[in-house]
Design a protein around this motif. Structure first.
Motif, PDB file in Angstrom:
ATOM      1  N   PRO A  48      18.825 -13.169   5.569  1.00  0.00           N
ATOM      2  CA  PRO A  48      17.965 -13.866   6.394  1.00  0.00           C
ATOM      3  C   PRO A  48      16.852 -13.078   6.686  1.00  0.00           C
ATOM      4  CG  PRO A  48      19.640 -14.248   7.845  1.00  0.00           C
ATOM      5  CD  PRO A  48      20.480 -13.645   6.097  1.00  0.00           C
ATOM      6  N   TYR A  49      17.721 -11.816   6.647  1.00  0.00           N
ATOM      7  CA  TYR A  49      16.239 -10.537   6.945  1.00  0.00           C
ATOM      8  C   TYR A  49      16.056  -9.605   5.535  1.00  0.00           C
ATOM      9  CZ  TYR A  49      18.610 -11.185  11.506  1.00  0.00           C
ATOM     10  OH  TYR A  49      19.548 -11.682  12.744  1.00  0.00           O
ATOM     11  N   GLN A  50      16.144 -10.520   4.802  1.00  0.00           N
ATOM     12  CA  GLN A  50      14.957  -9.515   3.650  1.00  0.00           C
ATOM     13  C   GLN A  50      13.915  -9.924   3.726  1.00  0.00           C
ATOM     14  OE1 GLN A  50      15.817 -11.447  -0.342  1.00  0.00           O
ATOM     15  NE2 GLN A  50      15.314  -9.451  -1.450  1.00  0.00           N
ATOM     16  N   ILE A  51      13.464  -8.830   3.578  1.00  0.00           N
ATOM     17  CA  ILE A  51      11.668  -8.367   3.286  1.00  0.00           C
ATOM     18  C   ILE A  51      11.348  -8.902   2.085  1.00  0.00           C
ATOM     19  CG2 ILE A  51      10.255  -7.190   3.658  1.00  0.00           C
ATOM     20  CD1 ILE A  51      11.846  -5.142   5.951  1.00  0.00           C
ATOM     21  N   LYS A  52      10.355 -10.118   2.181  1.00  0.00           N
ATOM     22  CA  LYS A  52      10.200 -10.492   0.779  1.00  0.00           C
ATOM     23  C   LYS A  52       8.764 -10.543   0.398  1.00  0.00           C
ATOM     24  CE  LYS A  52      13.263 -13.991   0.701  1.00  0.00           C
ATOM     25  NZ  LYS A  52      13.519 -15.374   0.414  1.00  0.00           N
ATOM     26  N   ASP A  53       7.797 -10.279   1.927  1.00  0.00           N
ATOM     27  CA  ASP A  53       6.419  -9.636   1.756  1.00  0.00           C
ATOM     28  C   ASP A  53       5.813  -8.282   1.277  1.00  0.00           C
ATOM     29  OD1 ASP A  53       6.325 -12.807   1.107  1.00  0.00           O
ATOM     30  OD2 ASP A  53       5.970 -12.409   3.929  1.00  0.00           O
ATOM     31  N   TYR A  54       4.794  -8.322   0.446  1.00  0.00           N
ATOM     32  CA  TYR A  54       4.387  -7.862  -0.001  1.00  0.00           C
ATOM     33  C   TYR A  54       3.381  -6.773   1.665  1.00  0.00           C
ATOM     34  CZ  TYR A  54       6.157  -6.458  -3.429  1.00  0.00           C
ATOM     35  OH  TYR A  54       7.324  -6.200  -4.952  1.00  0.00           O
ATOM     36  N   PHE A  55       3.159  -5.239   2.753  1.00  0.00           N
ATOM     37  CA  PHE A  55       2.166  -5.596   3.213  1.00  0.00           C
ATOM     38  C   PHE A  55       0.596  -5.204   2.591  1.00  0.00           C
ATOM     39  CE2 PHE A  55      -0.717  -3.335   6.854  1.00  0.00           C
ATOM     40  CZ  PHE A  55      -0.023  -3.958   8.124  1.00  0.00           C
ATOM     41  N   ASP A  56       0.008  -5.911   2.812  1.00  0.00           N
ATOM     42  CA  ASP A  56      -1.537  -5.608   1.819  1.00  0.00           C
ATOM     43  C   ASP A  56      -2.462  -4.299   2.548  1.00  0.00           C
ATOM     44  OD1 ASP A  56      -3.475  -5.627  -0.415  1.00  0.00           O
ATOM     45  OD2 ASP A  56      -3.920  -8.210   0.365  1.00  0.00           O
ATOM     46  N   LEU A  57      -2.383  -3.210   1.900  1.00  0.00           N
ATOM     47  CA  LEU A  57      -3.232  -2.235   2.201  1.00  0.00           C
ATOM     48  C   LEU A  57      -4.090  -2.725   0.904  1.00  0.00           C
ATOM     49  CD1 LEU A  57      -0.735   0.436   1.853  1.00  0.00           C
ATOM     50  CD2 LEU A  57      -1.537  -0.264   3.564  1.00  0.00           C
ATOM     51  N   ALA A  58      -4.433  -3.090   0.471  1.00  0.00           N
ATOM     52  CA  ALA A  58      -5.919  -3.463  -0.125  1.00  0.00           C
ATOM     53  C   ALA A  58      -7.100  -4.725   0.761  1.00  0.00           C
ATOM     54  CB  ALA A  58      -6.030  -3.957  -1.570  1.00  0.00           C
ATOM     55  N   LEU A  59      -6.689  -5.156   1.490  1.00  0.00           N
ATOM     56  CA  LEU A  59      -7.244  -5.111   2.659  1.00  0.00           C
ATOM     57  C   LEU A  59      -8.384  -4.718   3.457  1.00  0.00           C
ATOM     58  CD1 LEU A  59      -4.615  -8.223   4.150  1.00  0.00           C
ATOM     59  CD2 LEU A  59      -7.133  -8.891   2.849  1.00  0.00           C
ATOM     60  N   PRO A  60      -9.628  -4.723   3.773  1.00  0.00           N
ATOM     61  CA  PRO A  60     -10.351  -4.236   4.804  1.00  0.00           C
ATOM     62  C   PRO A  60      -9.398  -3.338   5.120  1.00  0.00           C
ATOM     63  CG  PRO A  60     -11.669  -5.740   4.532  1.00  0.00           C
ATOM     64  CD  PRO A  60     -10.150  -5.887   3.979  1.00  0.00           C
ATOM     65  N   SER A  61      -9.160  -1.876   6.100  1.00  0.00           N
ATOM     66  CA  SER A  61      -9.000  -0.976   7.070  1.00  0.00           C
ATOM     67  C   SER A  61      -8.725  -2.044   8.062  1.00  0.00           C
ATOM     68  CB  SER A  61      -9.436  -0.481   6.507  1.00  0.00           C
ATOM     69  OG  SER A  61      -9.513   1.431   5.707  1.00  0.00           O
ATOM     70  N   ALA A  62      -9.930  -2.514   8.413  1.00  0.00           N
ATOM     71  CA  ALA A  62     -10.048  -3.461  10.079  1.00  0.00           C
ATOM     72  C   ALA A  62      -9.167  -3.817   9.995  1.00  0.00           C
ATOM     73  CB  ALA A  62     -11.246  -3.737  10.887  1.00  0.00           C
TER      74      ALA A  62
END
Length: 225
Positions: A77-91
């Motif tokens: 249940p603690y598996q990290i599946k989602d990516y943190f999207d660094l392609a979004l605008p910096s803000a």
């Protein structure tokens, strides 16, 4: 304490977005699986932390003590599946990143550490932590390293009551190579193997498209009461 990302090139005085298509050589999709980020007072010769350690950010999927969360399926249940999207605008990236606050004890911190895998052993072929490409074709790969150790120069001296932001700059323009004739054993001239990732893992070595990424550089440290 906050950490911020900035994908505007620092070499051009902050002008221009790093993540914009330019002659097909820049990815529009760029995401990482981030487990935790923290500051360390120092690091020993064995790369272990020395002295005080202060957590800056913890993935919401993790257990509160971050003992069990991981990109590995074994984390359950603690598996990290989602990516943190660094392609979004910096803000927008930083609004998501700093939705939680963390307290740091007063002290001098010389390193920022980013954990991209977690404490559970993972198979590199079944537990990717980097996603890149275009909206029509994105690829998942495993970074050469499970984390980044980022020196802070000068060291960050924190007093009681200080508010701190460390900004990490990166620029991916000219780093995306779409040719299928490329492979993981032949990086661009001047690029180390550890900075070269190819996304088609149905071949060995993996074929293109490929990404060149050398990590993050601390761009700004701001402090104030």
């Amino acid at each position: 304490m906050k950490v911020a990302f900035d994908h505007r090139t620092q070499t051009l005085g902050g002008a221009g977005q790093a993540l914009t298509i330019a002659d097909g050589s820049t990815p529009t999709v760029f995401g990482m699986k981030l487990v935790t980020m923290y500051l360390a007072e120092d690091v020993g010769a064995d790369s272990n932390n020395v002295g005080q350690v202060g957590r800056v950010w913890l993935n919401p999927a993790c257990d509160p003590d971050s003992y069990h969360c991981s990109i590995a399926a074994a984390a359950g249940p603690y598996q990290i599946k989602d990516y943190f999207d660094l392609a979004l605008p910096s803000a927008e990236v930083n609004a998501r990143l700093n939705s939680q606050g963390n307290h740091l004890d007063a002290g001098t911190y010389r390193y920022l550490r980013m954990d991209l895998a977690g404490p559970i052993a993972t198979d590199e072929h079944t537990a990717p932590n980097l996603r890149f490409g275009t909206s029509a074709s994105a690829h998942e790969v495993r970074l050469e390293t499970n984390g980044y150790l980022i020196p802070l120069d000068p060291p960050m001296v924190i007093s009681d009551g200080d508010a701190v932001t460390v900004t990490l700059g990166y620029d991916l323009r000219g780093s995306y190579f779409e040719g299928t004739g490329l492979d993981a054993f032949h990086p661009p001239e001047g690029t180390a193997f550890g900075e070269w990732y190819c996304g088609d893992n149905s071949y060995s070595p993996a074929r293109g498209p490929c990404l060149r990424f050398s990590g993050f550089v601390p761009a700004v440290s701001r402090m104030g009461q």
